[in-house]
Design a protein around this motif. Sequence first.
Motif, short mmCIF file in Angstrom:
data_model
loop_
_atom_site.label_atom_id
_atom_site.label_comp_id
_atom_site.label_asym_id
_atom_site.label_seq_id
_atom_site.Cartn_x
_atom_site.Cartn_y
_atom_site.Cartn_z
N GLY A 139 -2.53 20.27 -8.54
CA GLY A 139 -3.45 21.33 -8.17
C GLY A 139 -4.61 20.91 -7.31
N HIS A 140 -4.77 19.62 -7.03
CA HIS A 140 -5.86 19.14 -6.20
C HIS A 140 -5.35 18.87 -4.78
CE1 HIS A 140 -8.52 18.75 -9.66
NE2 HIS A 140 -7.52 18.18 -10.31
N ARG A 141 -6.04 19.35 -3.80
CA ARG A 141 -5.60 19.26 -2.41
C ARG A 141 -5.54 17.80 -1.96
NH1 ARG A 141 -5.84 23.12 1.85
NH2 ARG A 141 -4.64 22.25 3.58
N LEU A 142 -4.46 17.45 -1.27
CA LEU A 142 -4.31 16.11 -0.70
C LEU A 142 -4.59 16.17 0.80
CD1 LEU A 142 -0.97 14.79 -2.28
CD2 LEU A 142 -3.30 14.07 -2.85
N VAL A 143 -5.46 15.31 1.27
CA VAL A 143 -5.73 15.17 2.70
C VAL A 143 -5.74 13.69 3.01
CG1 VAL A 143 -7.31 15.58 4.61
CG2 VAL A 143 -7.09 17.29 2.78
N ARG A 144 -4.79 13.24 3.81
CA ARG A 144 -4.66 11.83 4.11
C ARG A 144 -5.60 11.47 5.27
NH1 ARG A 144 -1.72 6.77 3.76
NH2 ARG A 144 -3.29 5.56 4.87
N GLU A 145 -6.49 10.53 5.03
CA GLU A 145 -7.40 10.07 6.08
C GLU A 145 -6.65 9.22 7.09
OE1 GLU A 145 -10.52 10.96 6.43
OE2 GLU A 145 -10.42 12.19 4.60
N PRO A 146 -7.00 9.30 8.38
CA PRO A 146 -6.37 8.44 9.39
C PRO A 146 -6.61 6.96 9.08
CG PRO A 146 -7.59 10.22 10.44
CD PRO A 146 -7.97 10.23 8.98
N ARG A 155 -0.08 -1.17 5.88
CA ARG A 155 0.93 -1.49 4.86
C ARG A 155 2.11 -0.55 5.03
NH1 ARG A 155 -3.74 0.14 1.09
NH2 ARG A 155 -3.79 1.49 2.92
N GLY A 156 3.30 -1.10 4.87
CA GLY A 156 4.47 -0.25 5.08
C GLY A 156 5.67 -0.65 4.26
N TRP A 157 6.63 0.25 4.26
CA TRP A 157 7.94 -0.01 3.69
C TRP A 157 8.97 0.11 4.81
CZ3 TRP A 157 5.73 3.81 -0.11
CH2 TRP A 157 5.27 3.17 -1.27
N VAL A 158 9.85 -0.86 4.92
CA VAL A 158 10.93 -0.81 5.91
C VAL A 158 12.24 -0.80 5.13
CG1 VAL A 158 12.06 -1.98 7.83
CG2 VAL A 158 9.56 -1.96 7.69
N LYS A 159 12.89 0.36 5.12
CA LYS A 159 14.11 0.55 4.34
C LYS A 159 15.31 0.33 5.27
CE LYS A 159 13.48 2.00 0.69
NZ LYS A 159 13.24 3.34 0.15
N SER A 160 15.79 -0.89 5.34
CA SER A 160 16.80 -1.25 6.35
C SER A 160 18.18 -1.54 5.77
CB SER A 160 16.31 -2.46 7.15
OG SER A 160 16.00 -3.54 6.30
N ARG A 161 18.43 -1.07 4.56
CA ARG A 161 19.71 -1.37 3.90
C ARG A 161 20.91 -0.91 4.71
NH1 ARG A 161 21.62 1.21 -1.91
NH2 ARG A 161 23.77 0.41 -1.90
N GLU A 191 7.76 7.06 -3.20
CA GLU A 191 7.21 6.48 -1.97
C GLU A 191 6.39 7.47 -1.15
OE1 GLU A 191 11.00 3.43 -1.74
OE2 GLU A 191 10.95 5.23 -0.49
N TYR A 192 6.95 8.66 -0.90
CA TYR A 192 6.22 9.64 -0.09
C TYR A 192 4.85 9.98 -0.69
CZ TYR A 192 10.05 10.97 3.15
OH TYR A 192 11.00 11.00 4.13
N PRO A 193 4.74 10.24 -1.99
CA PRO A 193 3.41 10.53 -2.54
C PRO A 193 2.42 9.38 -2.36
CG PRO A 193 5.09 11.34 -4.03
CD PRO A 193 5.79 10.51 -3.00
N GLN A 194 2.89 8.15 -2.48
CA GLN A 194 1.96 7.03 -2.30
C GLN A 194 1.42 6.98 -0.89
OE1 GLN A 194 2.82 3.19 -3.90
NE2 GLN A 194 3.80 3.99 -5.73
N LEU A 195 2.29 7.27 0.10
CA LEU A 195 1.80 7.32 1.48
C LEU A 195 0.80 8.47 1.65
CD1 LEU A 195 3.81 6.76 4.71
CD2 LEU A 195 2.14 8.59 4.58
N ALA A 196 1.12 9.62 1.08
CA ALA A 196 0.23 10.77 1.21
C ALA A 196 -1.13 10.51 0.58
CB ALA A 196 0.87 12.01 0.57
N GLU A 197 -1.15 9.68 -0.46
CA GLU A 197 -2.40 9.41 -1.16
C GLU A 197 -3.15 8.18 -0.65
OE1 GLU A 197 -2.52 10.99 -5.46
OE2 GLU A 197 -0.62 9.90 -5.31
N GLY A 198 -2.53 7.39 0.24
CA GLY A 198 -3.30 6.34 0.88
C GLY A 198 -2.92 4.91 0.59
N SER A 199 -1.88 4.65 -0.20
CA SER A 199 -1.56 3.26 -0.52
C SER A 199 -0.79 2.56 0.60
CB SER A 199 -0.75 3.17 -1.82
OG SER A 199 0.59 3.58 -1.61
N HIS A 200 -0.15 3.34 1.49
CA HIS A 200 0.60 2.79 2.60
C HIS A 200 0.33 3.61 3.86
CE1 HIS A 200 2.64 0.73 -0.64
NE2 HIS A 200 3.33 0.01 0.22
#
Length: 269
Positions: A139-146, A155-161, A191-200
């Motif tokens: 219920g809390h708005r997510l805004v990803r800072e540049p 930081r990133g994930w490279v999924k190259s399998r 993974e997607y939520p972590q990126l949206a929240e700023g960890s990657h």
Amino acid sequence: MEKVAEILAEASAEVVEPRFRALAAGEVIEKAPGEIVTVADREAEVIITRRLQELLPVPVVGEEAVAADPSLARALGTEPAVWLVDPVDGTSNFVAGRPDFAVMASLVRAGHTVASWIYQPVSGVSYSAELGSGAWRDGHRLVREPAGDDPEKWRGWVKSRYVEPALHHQLQSNARAFGPITPGLRSAGMEYPQLAEGSHEFILYWRTLPWDHAPGSLLVTEAGGVSARLDGSAYRPEPPGCEDGLLVACDPAVWERTREILLDLAFED
């Protein structure tokens, strides 16, 4: 929006969570070489499918239903509206007793994801997004800072399998230009939520099954990020086997620079 979130959480509580770290013999099945499914996946999909169709009676393209009948995925290209369901995203984690798995759904209209939901059973956290209206966590708005402008700090994930060997080598080599790079969590719903929240700052995916990527792509883009194919076209959910390669980033500048570094000359005309 709230009703679908309730459906996912209730299905999880009913048939997924009771089996976490408690799967019985015979409850894990190999549905294809290297691909496993559990009774929790199948039972949760049945429950979610029935309840979503009570809300909106349109076709449901579920991961396990498509495994049994691949033709069901064609609805993404032929029907005006379709539900997508991933009853347990990160099944291998679920089977291994790791907490990185999620229950996901999305609504696709005319080929575009217009709403999505991700529920993470172990933490009880719920994410949702609606096209043009934003992204939320509980219920809390997510805004990803540049991000900053130094790739060495990204930081990133490279999924190259699933990448062919020559490009796989190139990606691994070029990834040294960034900060910490890891293979990922084996669950797009984590993974997607972590990126949206700023960890990657970015994720490079290769195989892009629609039930895996429609929910998170909308979450990220509604939070201010980018989810696009390697040619720059915006992500759209398509049946399995249609397209590979998807770069997701926290902002447009990071998307452009990451693509340039990772792909080098491999995709230039």
